[in-house]
Design a protein around this motif. Structure first.
Motif, PDB file in Angstrom:
ATOM      1  N   UNK A  19     -19.691  -5.005 -31.042  1.00  0.00           N
ATOM      2  CA  UNK A  19     -18.399  -4.978 -31.894  1.00  0.00           C
ATOM      3  C   UNK A  19     -18.026  -3.642 -32.243  1.00  0.00           C
ATOM      4  N   UNK A  20     -18.748  -2.592 -32.271  1.00  0.00           N
ATOM      5  CA  UNK A  20     -18.574  -1.170 -32.606  1.00  0.00           C
ATOM      6  C   UNK A  20     -17.677  -0.565 -31.576  1.00  0.00           C
ATOM      7  N   UNK A  21     -18.006  -1.090 -30.352  1.00  0.00           N
ATOM      8  CA  UNK A  21     -17.366  -0.650 -29.107  1.00  0.00           C
ATOM      9  C   UNK A  21     -16.019  -0.867 -29.078  1.00  0.00           C
ATOM     10  N   UNK A  22     -15.449  -2.373 -29.284  1.00  0.00           N
ATOM     11  CA  UNK A  22     -14.218  -2.894 -29.356  1.00  0.00           C
ATOM     12  C   UNK A  22     -13.648  -2.517 -30.268  1.00  0.00           C
ATOM     13  N   UNK A  23     -14.144  -2.225 -31.592  1.00  0.00           N
ATOM     14  CA  UNK A  23     -13.242  -1.626 -32.717  1.00  0.00           C
ATOM     15  C   UNK A  23     -12.921  -0.185 -32.498  1.00  0.00           C
ATOM     16  N   UNK A  24     -13.516   0.511 -31.818  1.00  0.00           N
ATOM     17  CA  UNK A  24     -13.575   2.029 -31.630  1.00  0.00           C
ATOM     18  C   UNK A  24     -12.187   2.047 -30.266  1.00  0.00           C
ATOM     19  N   UNK A  25     -12.361   1.091 -29.507  1.00  0.00           N
ATOM     20  CA  UNK A  25     -11.227   1.246 -28.566  1.00  0.00           C
ATOM     21  C   UNK A  25      -9.930   0.860 -29.279  1.00  0.00           C
ATOM     22  N   UNK A  26      -9.918  -0.086 -30.276  1.00  0.00           N
ATOM     23  CA  UNK A  26      -8.597  -0.498 -31.001  1.00  0.00           C
ATOM     24  C   UNK A  26      -8.331   0.761 -31.762  1.00  0.00           C
ATOM     25  N   UNK A  27      -9.187   1.352 -32.361  1.00  0.00           N
ATOM     26  CA  UNK A  27      -8.773   2.385 -33.272  1.00  0.00           C
ATOM     27  C   UNK A  27      -8.170   3.667 -32.455  1.00  0.00           C
ATOM     28  N   UNK A  28      -8.708   3.740 -31.475  1.00  0.00           N
ATOM     29  CA  UNK A  28      -8.315   5.090 -30.645  1.00  0.00           C
ATOM     30  C   UNK A  28      -7.207   4.780 -29.573  1.00  0.00           C
ATOM     31  N   UNK A  29      -6.603   3.558 -29.517  1.00  0.00           N
ATOM     32  CA  UNK A  29      -5.293   3.226 -28.753  1.00  0.00           C
ATOM     33  C   UNK A  29      -4.128   3.995 -29.287  1.00  0.00           C
ATOM     34  N   UNK A  30      -3.195   4.157 -28.359  1.00  0.00           N
ATOM     35  CA  UNK A  30      -1.989   4.612 -28.577  1.00  0.00           C
ATOM     36  C   UNK A  30      -1.349   4.353 -29.943  1.00  0.00           C
ATOM     37  N   UNK A  31      -1.430   2.898 -30.276  1.00  0.00           N
ATOM     38  CA  UNK A  31      -0.704   2.046 -31.217  1.00  0.00           C
ATOM     39  C   UNK A  31      -1.214   2.243 -32.478  1.00  0.00           C
ATOM     40  N   UNK A  32      -2.347   2.983 -32.513  1.00  0.00           N
ATOM     41  CA  UNK A  32      -3.277   2.854 -33.835  1.00  0.00           C
ATOM     42  C   UNK A  32      -2.693   3.812 -34.850  1.00  0.00           C
ATOM     43  N   UNK A  33      -2.437   3.477 -36.023  1.00  0.00           N
ATOM     44  CA  UNK A  33      -2.095   4.439 -36.849  1.00  0.00           C
ATOM     45  C   UNK A  33      -3.469   5.123 -37.510  1.00  0.00           C
ATOM     46  N   UNK A  34      -4.540   4.438 -37.382  1.00  0.00           N
ATOM     47  CA  UNK A  34      -5.753   5.349 -37.948  1.00  0.00           C
ATOM     48  C   UNK A  34      -5.886   6.436 -36.972  1.00  0.00           C
ATOM     49  N   UNK A  35      -5.774   6.128 -35.399  1.00  0.00           N
ATOM     50  CA  UNK A  35      -5.952   7.215 -34.498  1.00  0.00           C
ATOM     51  C   UNK A  35      -4.967   8.262 -34.818  1.00  0.00           C
ATOM     52  N   UNK A  36      -3.587   7.838 -34.994  1.00  0.00           N
ATOM     53  CA  UNK A  36      -2.764   8.848 -34.931  1.00  0.00           C
ATOM     54  C   UNK A  36      -2.851   9.785 -36.457  1.00  0.00           C
ATOM     55  N   UNK A  37      -3.279   9.287 -37.373  1.00  0.00           N
ATOM     56  CA  UNK A  37      -3.275   9.966 -38.571  1.00  0.00           C
ATOM     57  C   UNK A  37      -4.763  10.889 -38.766  1.00  0.00           C
ATOM     58  N   UNK A  38      -5.547  10.700 -37.609  1.00  0.00           N
ATOM     59  CA  UNK A  38      -6.755  11.579 -37.530  1.00  0.00           C
ATOM     60  C   UNK A  38      -6.596  12.999 -37.156  1.00  0.00           C
ATOM     61  N   UNK A  39      -7.430  13.884 -37.869  1.00  0.00           N
ATOM     62  CA  UNK A  39      -7.052  15.097 -37.491  1.00  0.00           C
ATOM     63  C   UNK A  39      -8.346  15.709 -36.642  1.00  0.00           C
ATOM     64  N   UNK A  40      -7.875  16.277 -35.357  1.00  0.00           N
ATOM     65  CA  UNK A  40      -9.096  16.630 -34.365  1.00  0.00           C
ATOM     66  C   UNK A  40      -9.839  17.866 -35.177  1.00  0.00           C
ATOM     67  N   UNK A  41      -9.359  18.599 -35.789  1.00  0.00           N
ATOM     68  CA  UNK A  41      -9.770  19.844 -36.282  1.00  0.00           C
ATOM     69  C   UNK A  41     -10.780  19.641 -37.401  1.00  0.00           C
ATOM     70  N   UNK A  42     -10.306  18.456 -38.352  1.00  0.00           N
ATOM     71  CA  UNK A  42     -11.189  18.174 -39.386  1.00  0.00           C
ATOM     72  C   UNK A  42     -12.501  17.474 -38.866  1.00  0.00           C
ATOM     73  N   UNK A  43     -12.007  16.608 -37.839  1.00  0.00           N
ATOM     74  CA  UNK A  43     -13.294  15.920 -37.158  1.00  0.00           C
ATOM     75  C   UNK A  43     -14.310  17.051 -36.771  1.00  0.00           C
ATOM     76  N   UNK A  44     -13.939  17.938 -35.866  1.00  0.00           N
ATOM     77  CA  UNK A  44     -14.672  19.047 -35.092  1.00  0.00           C
ATOM     78  C   UNK A  44     -15.491  19.577 -36.457  1.00  0.00           C
ATOM     79  N   UNK A  45     -14.800  20.045 -37.372  1.00  0.00           N
ATOM     80  CA  UNK A  45     -15.462  20.799 -38.521  1.00  0.00           C
ATOM     81  C   UNK A  45     -16.504  20.089 -39.094  1.00  0.00           C
ATOM     82  N   UNK A  46     -16.361  18.557 -39.417  1.00  0.00           N
ATOM     83  CA  UNK A  46     -17.459  17.893 -40.059  1.00  0.00           C
ATOM     84  C   UNK A  46     -18.688  17.912 -38.919  1.00  0.00           C
ATOM     85  N   UNK A  47     -18.070  17.575 -37.805  1.00  0.00           N
ATOM     86  CA  UNK A  47     -19.414  17.572 -36.726  1.00  0.00           C
ATOM     87  C   UNK A  47     -20.037  18.887 -36.438  1.00  0.00           C
TER      88      UNK A  47
END
Length: 225
Positions: free
Chosen positions: A135-163
């Motif tokens: 289920x995790x894999x499928x939700x990730x795929x949906x979240x990172x699709x071009x249509x996903x508002x969650x993916x569009x609103x995410x900040x690459x730099x913020x994620x890299x800083x957290x990691x």
């Protein structure tokens, strides 16, 4: 769950009567679990939860009228809310993502084998998240699709800083989670014990300030886009 004095009180919310009947049959066969009420839509769910004050709500994502997402938001905004475990057939992944952001502790597919559903209910009742690898894999795929508002609103730099706060092993564990692997598969990939995987995952929850594996996976995907 022998340590429980009383059975976990559960409300089932689903617009399909056959689904509710099947879940009740499975759940009520367990001595530590008890279905106290059912509801066929979100409005009825709010009334039923207020009346019965369950420990866990099994919440369908898509229903006529008020859907599972808006219902979950309202329930979790109230004092002493129940824990919510979402039910989905994955024709509405964005709603599931929204529910996780709203505070639901996880989700299971409706065709999940009954023993796994029971385990999920018990885990959520204890306040722990439930997200199966598939289920995790499928939700990730949906979240990172071009249509996903969650993916569009995410900040690459913020994620890299957290990691960047993670150790190399923790980062490897996070990437394995993003690939949809469960603890045994992660242990095999990294050549470590399952107990060590669990320890790394616990560190990920604390360092990344997340509540479930999906949120870990989304951070990894955001950082690597």
């Amino acid at each position: 769950m022998d340590s429980r004095r009383d059975p976990v009180r559960i409300v089932i919310v689903d617009d399909e009567q056959l689904v509710r009947m099947a879940l009740r049959l499975v759940i009520d066969g367990e001595p530590d679990l008890s279905v106290v009420a059912e509801a066929a839509d979100g409005d009825a769910a709010i009334t039923v939860v207020k009346e019965h004050r369950p420990d866990v709500v099994l919440m369908d994502v898509r229903m006529p009228g008020r859907d599972g997402l808006s219902t979950t938001r309202e329930l979790l905004a109230r004092p002493a809310p129940p824990r919510v475990l979402m039910l989905t057939t994955f024709d509405s992944d964005d709603l599931v993502l929204g529910a996780l952001h709203a505070g639901a502790l996880g989700f299971v597919l409706k065709d999940t084998p009954p023993p796994h559903i029971l385990d999920a209910v018990r885990t959520v009742a204890d306040g722990n998240p439930v997200l199966s690898p598939a289920a995790t894999a499928r939700v990730i795929a949906a979240a990172t699709s071009p249509r996903s508002s969650h993916a569009r609103g995410s900040s690459r730099e913020a994620a890299r800083k957290q990691l960047s706060a993670l150790t190399e092993r923790e980062l490897q564990t996070a990437r394995a989670i993003a690939d949809g692997l469960g603890n045994p598969e992660i242990a095999q990939r990294l050549h470590i014990s399952i107990a060590t995987v669990k320890a790394h995952t616990g560190n990920l929850f604390a360092k990344l300030a997340v509540e479930n594996r999906v949120q870990i996976a989304l951070l990894v995907r955001d950082a690597e886009e």
